[in-house]
Design a protein around this motif. Structure first.
Motif, short mmCIF file in Angstrom:
data_model
loop_
_atom_site.label_atom_id
_atom_site.label_comp_id
_atom_site.label_asym_id
_atom_site.label_seq_id
_atom_site.Cartn_x
_atom_site.Cartn_y
_atom_site.Cartn_z
N VAL A 19 0.96 -1.24 -0.01
CA VAL A 19 0.06 -0.06 0.13
C VAL A 19 0.92 1.21 -0.03
CG1 VAL A 19 -1.92 1.19 1.11
CG2 VAL A 19 -1.78 -1.31 1.25
N LYS A 20 0.53 2.15 -1.05
CA LYS A 20 1.16 3.33 -0.97
C LYS A 20 0.62 4.24 0.26
CE LYS A 20 1.31 7.70 -3.88
NZ LYS A 20 0.77 8.23 -5.04
N LYS A 21 1.74 5.15 0.84
CA LYS A 21 1.55 5.83 2.15
C LYS A 21 0.31 6.60 2.02
CE LYS A 21 3.60 9.24 5.27
NZ LYS A 21 4.88 10.23 5.43
N SER A 22 -0.19 7.20 1.09
CA SER A 22 -1.48 8.24 1.21
C SER A 22 -2.76 7.33 1.32
CB SER A 22 -1.54 9.11 -0.11
OG SER A 22 -1.24 8.32 -1.50
N LEU A 23 -2.59 5.83 1.01
CA LEU A 23 -3.58 5.20 0.92
C LEU A 23 -4.10 4.01 2.00
CD1 LEU A 23 -3.82 3.80 -3.17
CD2 LEU A 23 -5.08 5.64 -1.94
N LEU B 128 0.05 -7.68 4.94
CA LEU B 128 -0.09 -6.03 4.73
C LEU B 128 1.20 -5.53 4.89
CD1 LEU B 128 -1.83 -3.66 4.34
CD2 LEU B 128 -2.03 -3.28 6.55
N ASP B 129 1.85 -5.18 3.87
CA ASP B 129 3.27 -4.77 3.78
C ASP B 129 2.99 -2.88 3.96
OD1 ASP B 129 5.69 -3.72 3.39
OD2 ASP B 129 6.16 -4.99 1.78
N ASP B 130 3.31 -2.90 5.59
CA ASP B 130 3.03 -1.36 5.88
C ASP B 130 4.28 -0.58 6.01
OD1 ASP B 130 3.93 -3.15 7.58
OD2 ASP B 130 2.55 -2.40 9.48
N ARG B 131 5.21 -1.30 5.28
CA ARG B 131 6.59 -0.55 5.43
C ARG B 131 6.53 0.67 4.44
NH1 ARG B 131 10.24 -5.55 4.65
NH2 ARG B 131 8.83 -5.86 2.77
N ILE B 132 5.87 1.79 4.68
CA ILE B 132 5.71 2.83 3.87
C ILE B 132 6.95 3.78 3.69
CG2 ILE B 132 3.05 3.07 4.29
CD1 ILE B 132 3.71 5.28 6.24
N ILE C 255 0.84 -10.73 -5.32
CA ILE C 255 1.44 -9.39 -4.86
C ILE C 255 0.51 -8.75 -5.29
CG2 ILE C 255 3.39 -8.00 -4.97
CD1 ILE C 255 5.18 -10.21 -5.88
N ILE C 256 -0.36 -7.94 -4.46
CA ILE C 256 -1.35 -6.91 -4.73
C ILE C 256 -0.93 -5.44 -4.37
CG2 ILE C 256 -3.63 -6.16 -4.37
CD1 ILE C 256 -4.01 -9.25 -2.93
N VAL C 257 -0.94 -4.49 -5.22
CA VAL C 257 -0.03 -3.09 -5.01
C VAL C 257 -1.33 -2.24 -5.25
CG1 VAL C 257 1.42 -1.51 -6.24
CG2 VAL C 257 1.75 -4.19 -6.13
N LEU C 258 -1.49 -1.44 -4.38
CA LEU C 258 -2.32 -0.07 -4.26
C LEU C 258 -1.29 1.10 -4.11
CD1 LEU C 258 -4.78 -1.31 -1.23
CD2 LEU C 258 -4.91 -1.93 -3.85
N ALA C 259 -1.27 1.45 -5.38
CA ALA C 259 -0.31 2.46 -5.35
C ALA C 259 -0.88 3.66 -6.33
CB ALA C 259 1.16 2.19 -5.88
N ASN C 260 -0.15 4.31 -7.49
CA ASN C 260 -0.56 5.51 -8.09
C ASN C 260 -1.93 5.23 -8.95
OD1 ASN C 260 1.44 6.92 -7.13
ND2 ASN C 260 2.93 6.60 -8.99
#
Length: 453
Positions: free
Chosen positions: A327-331, A354-358, A377-382
């Protein structure tokens, strides 16, 4: 309202240690990726990731063997000289048996196997009823072997985890039927559950110190050249001979294939039951025993399925987590995280990280997830952030696969499409999804911090 339980990467992903020089790439990867840690020569601690893999494997074994009618027991790891003398194996086991004395000077050992103890147990519980036969007892426990040269980490350690099962039948015919049935269970575990069918080699073997009439070893290919099987390219036969000159079926010259043994089965007959009094109506019970090297399966499968020391690979069903959500920091506080984890958990029961290493970029975290061999691998980014203005937000999905070093970019997809994609991946890889129910408890386990909200 809380969503599915998530494991947090900040807590779970421990920094690996520096691995010593080793011919075994699997051993180096297990140390460097934080699965195991050496404590002394031939002894290792399982770290949280390694323990999760072992727990998943043990749940599969419990499910398969209990479904076959076997009952789980727990027996001491310490055996007495008096017990082992009754089968004349106290001396026959040689220097690999770890022996010691207690304060009363009684001679004891850390057991390398448990034929004596389990047979003595049945002997003390006799008389059995005919309806109880065959009795099948198994355990998953620590075994010990004073290896002269422990090497390659868990592949040849002095302490190791083994599944050992012992069956007691009325006669040889019934015992051989049990042997056939449990051999089918082995085929299902290694073939269907662990998806090793294409690389599994089953060969008739010498019974050795265990004794008995029939014996089979189960091997997978290995780069370590610790063991070998013979393969006839002309008729496709595998065999195990010390000095093979020709194939027993077609007389062609076989070639040697480097392998590692992961399991062994024996039809023992009455060798132990006669010596230890395990009888039915005065007649010694006919025995089989069945072993699987549980801890050895970690390096054996990694060695088999990994093609780069930058990307550890395990059978999907025992990977430490089924999926990671990056997850991207802003999300991080956006509801899309809970929606995504809920969608993933509908079919992926082996745990979601949950990879919370923002502080790390999404790209770096994708690299780390690939290095650990996490299947989804699930990516929540831009791309996800831009899609939130629409009615159908999208996520980016990558997958990792055995015998491949790089993640496969599956593109962007809606959550509904992702669920369909996961279903197709699972049904495409397994003949059924029966294995999923044994992972439910692991999949539901949460960090102390509880679910992500």
């Amino acid at each position: 309202m809380g969503g599915p339980m998530l494991h947090k990467a900040k807590k779970w992903i421990l920094s690996g240690a520096t691995a010593p020089a080793s011919k075994s790439v699997a051993h180096r990867m297990l140390i460097e990726n934080g699965f195991i840690l050496p404590t002394a020569k031939g002894f290792y601690s399982l770290l949280p990731l390694g323990q999760r893999v072992i727990d998943k494997l043990c749940r599969i074994l419990d499910s398969e063997f209990q479904n076959s009618g076997a009952m789980k027991v727990g027996m001491p790891i310490v055996g007495t000289k008096q017990l082992w003398d009754r089968t004349r194996r106290w001396e026959a086991m040689g220097s690999e048996m770890l022996k010691f004395e207690d304060r009363q000077k009684a001679q004891l050992c850390l057991q390398p196997t448990a034929e004596e103890m389990c047979t003595d147990l049945i002997g003390q519980l006799s008389p059995l009823k005919k309806a109880q036969l065959p009795v099948m007892l198994y355990q998953i426990g620590e075994k010990f072997r004073d290896e002269m040269n422990p090497r390659f980490g868990l592949m040849r350690a002095r302490q190791f985890l083994m599944k050992d099962m012992y069956s007691f039948a009325l006669d040889s015919e019934s015992s051989q039927k049990t042997y056939h049935n449990i051999s089918n269970v082995y085929d299902r575990i290694f073939g269907e559950q662990l998806q090793l069918a294409d690389d599994l080699i089953k060969v008739q073997a010498d019974s050795g110190i265990h004794g008995g009439h029939i014996s089979h070893e189960y091997h997978v290919r290995s780069s370590l050249e610790e063991d070998f099987v013979d393969y006839c390219t002309q008729c496709g036969t595998f065999s195990k001979e010390e000095t093979p000159k020709m194939c027993s079926r077609c007389s062609a010259s076989p070639q040697k294939i480097a392998s590692v043994e992961i399991a062994h089965t024996f039809h023992l007959g009455t060798k132990y039951s006669e010596a230890l009094g395990a009888k039915f109506q005065g007649k010694p019970l006919d025995m089989c025993c069945f072993g699987i090297g549980v801890s050895r399966l970690l390096p054996a499968t990694i060695d088999l399925l990994s093609v780069s020391d930058k990307a550890l690979r395990l059978p999907r069903v025992i990977s430490p987590f089924d999926a990671v959500i990056i997850v991207k920091k802003s999300l991080m506080s956006n509801v899309i995280v809970e929606m995504t984890s809920s969608s993933a958990s509908r079919y992926l029961k082996g745990g979601i990280l949950l990879d919370d290493r923002i502080e790390m970029s999404p790209g770096k975290r994708i690299h780390e997830a690939n290095r650990l061999g996490i299947p989804f691998i699930i990516v929540l980014a831009n791309e996800t952030e831009r899609s939130l203005v629409t009615q159908e937000p999208v996520i980016e999905v990558f997958t990792t696969h055995p015998k491949s070093a790089d993640p496969v970019d599956q593109g962007s997809m809606t959550l509904d499409r992702f669920v369909s994609f996961v279903q197709s991946q699972l049904y495409g890889s397994y003949s059924n999804l029966d294995h999923l129910h044994v992972l439910d408890e692991l999949g539901a386990a949460a960090d102390e911090n509880g679910p992500q909200k």
